[in-house]
Write a protein that holds these residues in place. Sequence first.
Motif, short mmCIF file in Angstrom:
data_model
loop_
_atom_site.label_atom_id
_atom_site.label_comp_id
_atom_site.label_asym_id
_atom_site.label_seq_id
_atom_site.Cartn_x
_atom_site.Cartn_y
_atom_site.Cartn_z
N VAL A 1 -0.20 26.28 -11.29
CA VAL A 1 -1.09 25.28 -11.94
C VAL A 1 -0.31 24.31 -12.47
CG1 VAL A 1 -2.67 25.12 -13.89
CG2 VAL A 1 -2.83 26.97 -12.61
N THR A 2 0.89 24.57 -13.06
CA THR A 2 1.82 23.51 -13.60
C THR A 2 2.31 22.63 -12.42
OG1 THR A 2 2.52 25.01 -15.29
CG2 THR A 2 3.86 23.03 -14.72
N ASP B 1 -3.20 36.79 -10.52
CA ASP B 1 -2.73 37.10 -11.50
C ASP B 1 -2.20 36.02 -12.55
OD1 ASP B 1 -0.62 39.31 -12.88
OD2 ASP B 1 0.62 37.58 -12.47
N ARG B 2 -2.61 35.84 -13.73
CA ARG B 2 -2.56 34.54 -14.54
C ARG B 2 -0.83 34.45 -14.75
NH1 ARG B 2 -7.01 32.95 -17.80
NH2 ARG B 2 -5.45 31.65 -18.70
N ASP B 3 0.07 35.23 -14.66
CA ASP B 3 1.41 34.76 -14.80
C ASP B 3 2.06 34.27 -13.52
OD1 ASP B 3 1.28 35.74 -17.48
OD2 ASP B 3 2.33 37.82 -16.87
N THR B 4 1.57 34.78 -12.54
CA THR B 4 1.85 34.32 -11.16
C THR B 4 1.24 32.80 -11.09
OG1 THR B 4 2.18 36.55 -10.25
CG2 THR B 4 1.91 34.66 -8.45
N GLY C 1 -0.78 25.86 -17.63
CA GLY C 1 -1.08 27.10 -16.58
C GLY C 1 -2.58 27.58 -16.45
N ASP C 2 -3.73 27.31 -17.37
CA ASP C 2 -4.95 27.73 -17.08
C ASP C 2 -5.54 27.70 -15.62
OD1 ASP C 2 -7.89 28.28 -17.41
OD2 ASP C 2 -7.41 28.11 -19.47
N LEU D 1 -13.58 30.68 -5.84
CA LEU D 1 -13.67 30.87 -7.29
C LEU D 1 -13.43 32.17 -7.70
CD1 LEU D 1 -14.56 29.45 -10.09
CD2 LEU D 1 -16.76 30.20 -9.74
N ALA D 2 -13.73 33.18 -7.07
CA ALA D 2 -13.42 34.50 -7.45
C ALA D 2 -11.96 34.56 -7.27
CB ALA D 2 -14.37 35.52 -6.57
N ALA D 3 -11.45 34.18 -6.43
CA ALA D 3 -9.92 34.43 -6.05
C ALA D 3 -8.95 33.66 -7.19
CB ALA D 3 -9.61 33.88 -4.69
N ILE D 4 -9.49 32.62 -7.56
CA ILE D 4 -8.77 31.89 -8.51
C ILE D 4 -8.84 32.48 -9.95
CG2 ILE D 4 -8.88 29.56 -10.07
CD1 ILE D 4 -9.89 28.45 -7.66
#
Length: 403
Positions: A200-201, A192-195, A235-236, A185-188
């Motif tokens: 996720v998509t 980096d959200r852009d990466t 992408g969340d 969970l911490a890793a998720i």
Amino acid sequence: MDRLVTTVRPYAWGSTTAIPGLLGTEPTGEPQAEMWMGAHPGAPSRVDRGDGPVPLDALIDADPRGELGDAVVDRFGPRLPFLLKILAAGTPLSVQVHPDLDQARAGYADEQARGIPADAPDRNYRDPNHKPELICALGPFNGLCGFRPPAEAADLIERLDIGELKPWADLLRARPHGDALREVLAAILTADRDTLAPVVTRAARAAARLAADEPDAPHAAAYAAYARAAEAFPGDPGVIAGMLLNHVTLQPGDALYLGAGIPHAYFDGLGVEIMANSDNVLRCGLTPKHIDVPELLRVVRFEPTAPGVLRPSAPDGPAGEQLYDAPIDEFRLSRHDLDPAAAPRALDHRTPQIVLCVAGHATLTAADGTPLTLGPGESAYLRAGEHATAAGDGTVFRATVRV
């Protein structure tokens, strides 16, 4: 008895049709997410005792022992300790968790001392109270509740066949349960959200494909739910975080109790929700709002937890009452399916209560014979010590305090 005038909160995730359908009114086209019944200062219900509408919290403040009774004031202080809601989710709510009472008190005191404004977007603790809650479905209701066993979460993630997710699946298998869930969970949430967004998509597309190709497979409903969540929050990272959690579908009359530290999310459906009177929420995903990862990791209970669907049972109390027995004192929720051919049912009068009609009609009759008839979505407040009976052909929920 006081008929409640309530407020509907138009949160963006709300259904545009569910609450109007319950009330028998025309939809406005705008989301209608929650109807609040209680004395929470954010949207207190109003009552009229002859001098015009008065907020229920102000009424209680003026005479707490007269409204709540000595037992409630002595146990919980001069406030109604629960908030009752009708909740109508059209799109997923955030994946979230609530603190226990000690954590809430300490967190609130710390943020007060640091001078963080009460309405600051990065504030975690709006009050010094915990927020256990119970949701009872009025129709099919989908959500997430509690961690899956790590090996099961690893299986679910591996079937997506997304290479970037494989290290997290391997970690879920390699570490002890609590450590594995915490580290993944911490890793998720710190990736980096852009990466992570394109990952996720792709994961959401794979989930949708698996749900469509194998509709009878064990995790088909869960894959479909994660895919729908990704449509609402493209992408969340919360889409992947949600895969660590149990997917659950409630049928009408089923309920979930959500205690401190249990991550959960409501995806879609209409239900009656009751909670301790608090606004303390720490979010894990499926939201544009602030996520405080260190504080979240401190509050979450990292242990596999079965969803534990509650079904009502007959308690030692009024005939016909069906109780949703939850291990909490701030609230007590029960249901009455009224029979027009039966004698009126006496409502326990020792504590303050809110009676909510969700189907048909219910007539509450005071000790002096004064009637008050409720239709779907209508509710009444009865102060402590107020004798009343309920009769009719409707279904009502009774919210009160366990003392």
